[in-house]
Scaffold this motif. Structure first.
Motif, mmCIF file in Angstrom:
data_model
loop_
_atom_site.group_PDB
_atom_site.id
_atom_site.type_symbol
_atom_site.label_atom_id
_atom_site.label_comp_id
_atom_site.label_asym_id
_atom_site.label_seq_id
_atom_site.Cartn_x
_atom_site.Cartn_y
_atom_site.Cartn_z
ATOM 1 N N PRO A 9 -8.570 -3.174 -5.071
ATOM 2 C CA PRO A 9 -8.396 -3.645 -6.438
ATOM 3 C C PRO A 9 -7.164 -4.380 -6.871
ATOM 4 N N HIS A 10 -7.141 -5.516 -7.475
ATOM 5 C CA HIS A 10 -5.829 -6.243 -7.922
ATOM 6 C C HIS A 10 -5.252 -5.545 -9.047
ATOM 7 N N THR A 11 -3.947 -5.038 -8.548
ATOM 8 C CA THR A 11 -3.160 -4.588 -9.597
ATOM 9 C C THR A 11 -1.949 -5.210 -9.746
ATOM 10 N N SER A 12 -1.023 -4.964 -10.878
ATOM 11 C CA SER A 12 0.334 -5.610 -10.863
ATOM 12 C C SER A 12 1.349 -4.592 -10.293
ATOM 13 N N ALA A 13 1.068 -3.533 -9.681
ATOM 14 C CA ALA A 13 2.258 -2.740 -9.169
ATOM 15 C C ALA A 13 2.419 -3.355 -7.577
ATOM 16 N N PRO A 14 3.672 -3.366 -7.255
ATOM 17 C CA PRO A 14 4.172 -3.991 -5.843
ATOM 18 C C PRO A 14 3.398 -3.206 -4.849
ATOM 19 N N PRO A 15 3.264 -3.816 -3.875
ATOM 20 C CA PRO A 15 2.547 -2.987 -2.595
ATOM 21 C C PRO A 15 3.607 -2.111 -2.070
ATOM 22 N N ARG A 16 3.014 -0.770 -1.693
ATOM 23 C CA ARG A 16 3.721 0.044 -0.821
ATOM 24 C C ARG A 16 3.425 0.064 0.697
ATOM 25 N N SER A 17 4.661 0.181 1.440
ATOM 26 C CA SER A 17 4.299 0.359 2.718
ATOM 27 C C SER A 17 4.983 1.550 3.295
ATOM 28 N N THR A 18 4.563 2.046 4.535
ATOM 29 C CA THR A 18 5.095 2.915 5.091
ATOM 30 C C THR A 18 5.317 2.673 6.531
ATOM 31 N N VAL A 19 6.666 2.950 6.952
ATOM 32 C CA VAL A 19 6.728 2.577 8.602
ATOM 33 C C VAL A 19 7.030 3.857 9.382
#
Length: 133
Positions: free
Chosen positions: A35-45
């Motif tokens: 779903p398209h949201t305005s929140a920035p994408p989060r990533s885990t390394v």
């Protein structure tokens, strides 16, 4: 026209474990899009180290055994360093690290006691010689 097919799988309907269903749902989300949201994408390394080094201090233990074997600490350090190496080869890294830590402690004590004994073996005869003259 928007064709979105949602299929509900239950463990009774499929012969697969629930982990497969979760993976399938994640795949469907990846294919259909999140779903398209305005929140920035989060990533885990996640960093995965393929080889963990365990120092076994064999050379230091051998040196303490051959030259400064005070209270047999050098010999005990050699046995712990061999245990550390063997456990690393088997794949028991926590056991290998524990034995390596014990080896390091024994080597430090053997070195300190060896140096103190060497100093005392030099100073005491010199002091006795000075007193006798």
């Amino acid at each position: 026209m928007n064709h979105t097919a949602q299929t509900f799988f239950t463990p009774a309907n499929t012969g697969c474990p629930p982990d497969y269903q979760m993976l399938k749902e994640e795949h469907e989300v990846a294919v259909l899009g999140a779903p398209h949201t305005s929140a920035p994408p989060r990533s885990t390394v996640i960093h995965i180290h393929s080889e963990t080094s365990v120092l076994n201090h064999v050379v230091w233990s051998l040196f303490n055994t051959l030259f400064m074997n005070s209270c047999c600490l050098g010999y005990i350090a050699v046995t712990y360093s061999m245990k550390s190496r063997d456990r690393k080869m088997v794949g028991a890294l926590t056991g290998g690290q524990a034995c390596a830590s014990t080896t390091k402690c024994l080597n430090v004590w053997a070195l300190v006691l060896g140096i103190l004994m060497s100093i005392l073996l030099i100073i005491i005869p010199v002091l006795i010689f000075q007193v006798c003259q």
